[in-house]
Write a protein that holds these residues in place. Structure first.
Motif, short mmCIF file in Angstrom:
data_model
loop_
_atom_site.label_atom_id
_atom_site.label_comp_id
_atom_site.label_asym_id
_atom_site.label_seq_id
_atom_site.Cartn_x
_atom_site.Cartn_y
_atom_site.Cartn_z
N TRP A 190 -3.96 -0.32 -5.73
CA TRP A 190 -5.23 0.33 -6.09
C TRP A 190 -5.93 0.88 -4.85
O TRP A 190 -6.49 1.96 -4.87
CB TRP A 190 -6.15 -0.65 -6.82
CG TRP A 190 -5.86 -0.72 -8.29
CD1 TRP A 190 -5.21 -1.72 -8.94
CD2 TRP A 190 -6.18 0.24 -9.29
NE1 TRP A 190 -5.11 -1.44 -10.28
CE2 TRP A 190 -5.71 -0.24 -10.52
CE3 TRP A 190 -6.83 1.47 -9.26
CZ2 TRP A 190 -5.84 0.46 -11.71
CZ3 TRP A 190 -6.97 2.17 -10.44
CH2 TRP A 190 -6.48 1.67 -11.64
N ASN A 191 -5.89 0.12 -3.77
CA ASN A 191 -6.51 0.58 -2.53
C ASN A 191 -5.83 1.84 -2.01
O ASN A 191 -6.49 2.77 -1.53
CB ASN A 191 -6.52 -0.51 -1.47
CG ASN A 191 -7.55 -1.57 -1.75
OD1 ASN A 191 -8.56 -1.33 -2.41
ND2 ASN A 191 -7.31 -2.78 -1.27
N HIS A 208 -6.91 4.67 -4.18
CA HIS A 208 -8.31 4.99 -3.86
C HIS A 208 -8.38 5.86 -2.61
O HIS A 208 -9.13 6.83 -2.56
CB HIS A 208 -9.12 3.71 -3.68
CG HIS A 208 -10.53 3.94 -3.28
ND1 HIS A 208 -11.48 4.44 -4.15
CD2 HIS A 208 -11.15 3.79 -2.09
CE1 HIS A 208 -12.62 4.57 -3.50
NE2 HIS A 208 -12.45 4.17 -2.25
N GLN A 209 -7.59 5.51 -1.60
CA GLN A 209 -7.58 6.30 -0.37
C GLN A 209 -7.10 7.73 -0.64
O GLN A 209 -7.66 8.69 -0.10
CB GLN A 209 -6.70 5.64 0.68
CG GLN A 209 -7.29 4.37 1.24
CD GLN A 209 -6.33 3.66 2.19
OE1 GLN A 209 -5.23 4.12 2.44
NE2 GLN A 209 -6.76 2.51 2.70
N GLN A 235 -9.84 9.63 -2.36
CA GLN A 235 -10.89 9.99 -1.40
C GLN A 235 -10.47 11.16 -0.54
O GLN A 235 -11.26 12.05 -0.26
CB GLN A 235 -11.25 8.78 -0.52
CG GLN A 235 -11.97 7.69 -1.26
CD GLN A 235 -13.29 8.17 -1.83
OE1 GLN A 235 -14.07 8.83 -1.17
NE2 GLN A 235 -13.53 7.86 -3.10
#
Length: 123
Positions: free
Chosen positions: A101-102, A105-106, A109
């Motif tokens: 998920w991280n 997310h990156q 972004q």
């Protein structure tokens, strides 16, 4: 499947997010179905509501995968409740899911900020 997320929320996104959210709750200690539903609602500021008919099949699948265990126990009020507990395997799976998920997310972004390459720092 009944999941309510905001007025026009993306139900598919919430559905795939439900497993790691449940694992995060169980990482804090054992819990039972209704309490998990209430914690999801509370932690989301009332934006996320999950029906029991949605939650219990997810819990069953997680139990079959060995990510959680379940045991009946008598609560302080005398009612029998099925309490769910995170297993070591479930904790490891949660770490993997959070890392994924991280990463997503990156990427989001970077896509949202067009001046930054989406692949810089990923390799």
């Amino acid at each position: 499947m009944y999941i309510y997320f905001m007025k026009d929320g993306n139900k598919e996104l919430v559905a795939v997010s439900l497993t790691p959210m449940i694992l995060m709750i169980l990482r804090q200690g054992k819990s039972y179905g209704y309490e998990i539903i209430q914690q999801l609602k509370e932690k989301s500021g009332g934006k996320l509501e999950v029906a029991e008919g949605t939650l219990y099949p997810v819990l069953k699948k997680m139990e079959e995968k060995g990510w959680i265990t379940a045991a009946w126990s008598t609560a302080d009020n005398g009612r029998e409740r099925r309490y769910y507990t995170l297993t070591k395997k479930g904790g490891e799976n949660l770490e993997t899911q959070v890392a994924q998920w991280n990463s997503f997310h990156q990427i989001i972004q970077r896509l949202w900020n067009p001046g930054i390459s989406i692949f810089s720092g990923l390799l």
